[in-house]
Design an enzyme around this catalytic site. Structure first.
Site, PDB file in Angstrom:
ATOM      1  N   LYS A  54       0.837  -1.200   0.000  1.00 33.92           N
ATOM      2  CA  LYS A  54       0.000   0.000   0.000  1.00 33.92           C
ATOM      3  C   LYS A  54       0.873   1.253   0.000  1.00 33.92           C
ATOM      4  O   LYS A  54       0.604   2.212  -0.722  1.00 33.92           O
ATOM      5  CB  LYS A  54      -0.948  -0.018   1.213  1.00 33.92           C
ATOM      6  N   GLN A  98      -4.785  -1.385   9.443  1.00 32.96           N
ATOM      7  CA  GLN A  98      -4.682  -2.721   8.856  1.00 32.96           C
ATOM      8  C   GLN A  98      -5.346  -3.752   9.782  1.00 32.96           C
ATOM      9  O   GLN A  98      -5.035  -3.826  10.960  1.00 32.96           O
ATOM     10  CB  GLN A  98      -3.201  -3.075   8.618  1.00 32.96           C
ATOM     11  N   ASP A 121     -11.166   3.109   4.038  1.00 35.14           N
ATOM     12  CA  ASP A 121     -11.626   1.723   3.909  1.00 35.14           C
ATOM     13  C   ASP A 121     -13.148   1.652   3.785  1.00 35.14           C
ATOM     14  O   ASP A 121     -13.689   0.594   3.445  1.00 35.14           O
ATOM     15  CB  ASP A 121     -11.179   0.903   5.141  1.00 35.14           C
TER      16      ASP A 121
END
Ligand code: NDP
Length: 300
Positions: A54, A98, A121
């Site tokens: 990422k 994460q 997200d």
């Protein structure tokens, strides 16, 4: 024997990354330097790889990345304090925590602490609610990537019958909401559903997001169905380890009209859409660019 078209996630993701780079440049031209904070708690090897990828992708698009690597025994309070700091930091436009988090941390509590405008997200309940209302909000990256692949492959999805296998908050549910928004008729099946194979056989589009290696074979498909395989499963075969999807790729090739490979299908799209969401988040946070994005839903 006809052979399904391969839906090239790598190529499509590269196109998305190019679009994002253009948008990043436009933001920088008006003095906004888009920033993404990535928070990793603990040292799970798979999570470390995801975070590294990422960060690399962010750099490629010109997005500034801020890595926060915390020890596995970091307390929930300390993590919440960091999130609050990132929420208030004007250099940070997107925050990604994460998952999975260590067991002593309440995942939902952390996800709800992220400012919905920085929630790249799309897991905050404000964004989840907005998506189910059909509003244009920050949307989970994997389903957003799947929609792009479907639109590039099929064009207008109106009236198509889509079956989504799996109902997780991360993939299945938002996927169903997006398909509904695109005017599909949507069936969602899960571990308690009956006659899954028969339901899938009625579908024009099958999305497999189950986490069961090669579960879907040709007998599950109507001839000509389009198949999006979200699954990533590591299996041992002939003494070697390899990645496979939830779909038996070789079996469905002659029946499906198009299919995503694993790897190289949905995976690259997920990271590309994380970058896209970071840019969207930055655009949402600055009144100066509101007018450049009239289609975005802007909070008062
Ligand atoms: P979850 O484990 O959270 O959800 C799996 C879903 O599948 C659940 O809804 C479960 O039903 C359902 N399910 C399990 N077994 C069956 C069965 N036998 N028949 C029908 N449904 C079943 O997984 P995720 O949604 O997070 O991920 C799914 C897959 O996608 C995984 O392989 C994951 O690694 C992969 N993934 C890939 C990404 C990418 O970028 N390519 C990103 C995210 C995930 P129930 O709700 O009843 O338990």
């Amino acid at each position: 024997m006809s052979c399904a078209t391969l839906i090239d996630g790598k190529a499509c993701a590269a196109a998305v990354i190019r679009e994002v780079s253009v948008e990043v440049k436009a933001l920088k031209d008006v003095g906004i330097d888009p920033g993404l904070a990535v928070v990793l708690v603990g040292s799970d090897p798979a999570s470390q790889v995801y975070v590294r990828n990422k960060v690399l992708r962010a750099e490629e698009t010109g997005i500034h990345s801020f890595e926060h690597k915390l020890a596995a025994d970091t307390s929930q309070t300390a993590l919440l304090t960091l999130i609050e700091r990132l929420n208030a930091d004007p250099q940070v436009h997107g925050i990604l925590v994460q998952l999975p988090l260590p067991g002593h941390i309440d995942e939902n509590c952390i996800l709800q602490a992220v400012d919905p405008l920085k929630d790249v997200d799309g897991f905050h309940s404000e964004n989840v609610g907005g998506l189910s209302q059909g509003r244009n909000v920050l949307t989970p990256c994997t389903p957003a990537g799947c929609m792009r692949l479907l639109k590039e492959t099929c064009g207008d999805l109106s009236g198509q019958h889509a079956v989504v296998i799996g109902r997780s908050n991360i993939v299945g549910k938002p996927m169903a909401a997006l398909l509904l928004q695109a005017n599909c008729s949507v069936t969602v099946v899960h571990s308690r559903s009956h006659n899954i194979r028969e339901l899938c056989r009625q579908a024009d589009i099958v999305i497999a997001a189950v986490g069961r290696p090669q579960m879907v074979d040709a007998s599950w498909l109507k001839p000509g169905a389009v198949v999006i395989d979200v699954g990533i499963n590591r299996i041992e075969q002939d003494g070697k380890s390899r990645l496979v999807g939830d779909v038996d790729f070789d079996s469905v090739q002659a029946t499906a009209s198009a299919i995503t490979p694993v790897p190289g299908g949905v995976g690259p799209m997920t990271i590309a859409y994380l970058m896209k969401n970071t840019v969207t988040a930055a655009q949402l946070q600055y009144p100066a660019v509101r007018h450049a994005k009239p289609s975005m839903e802007i909070p008062a």
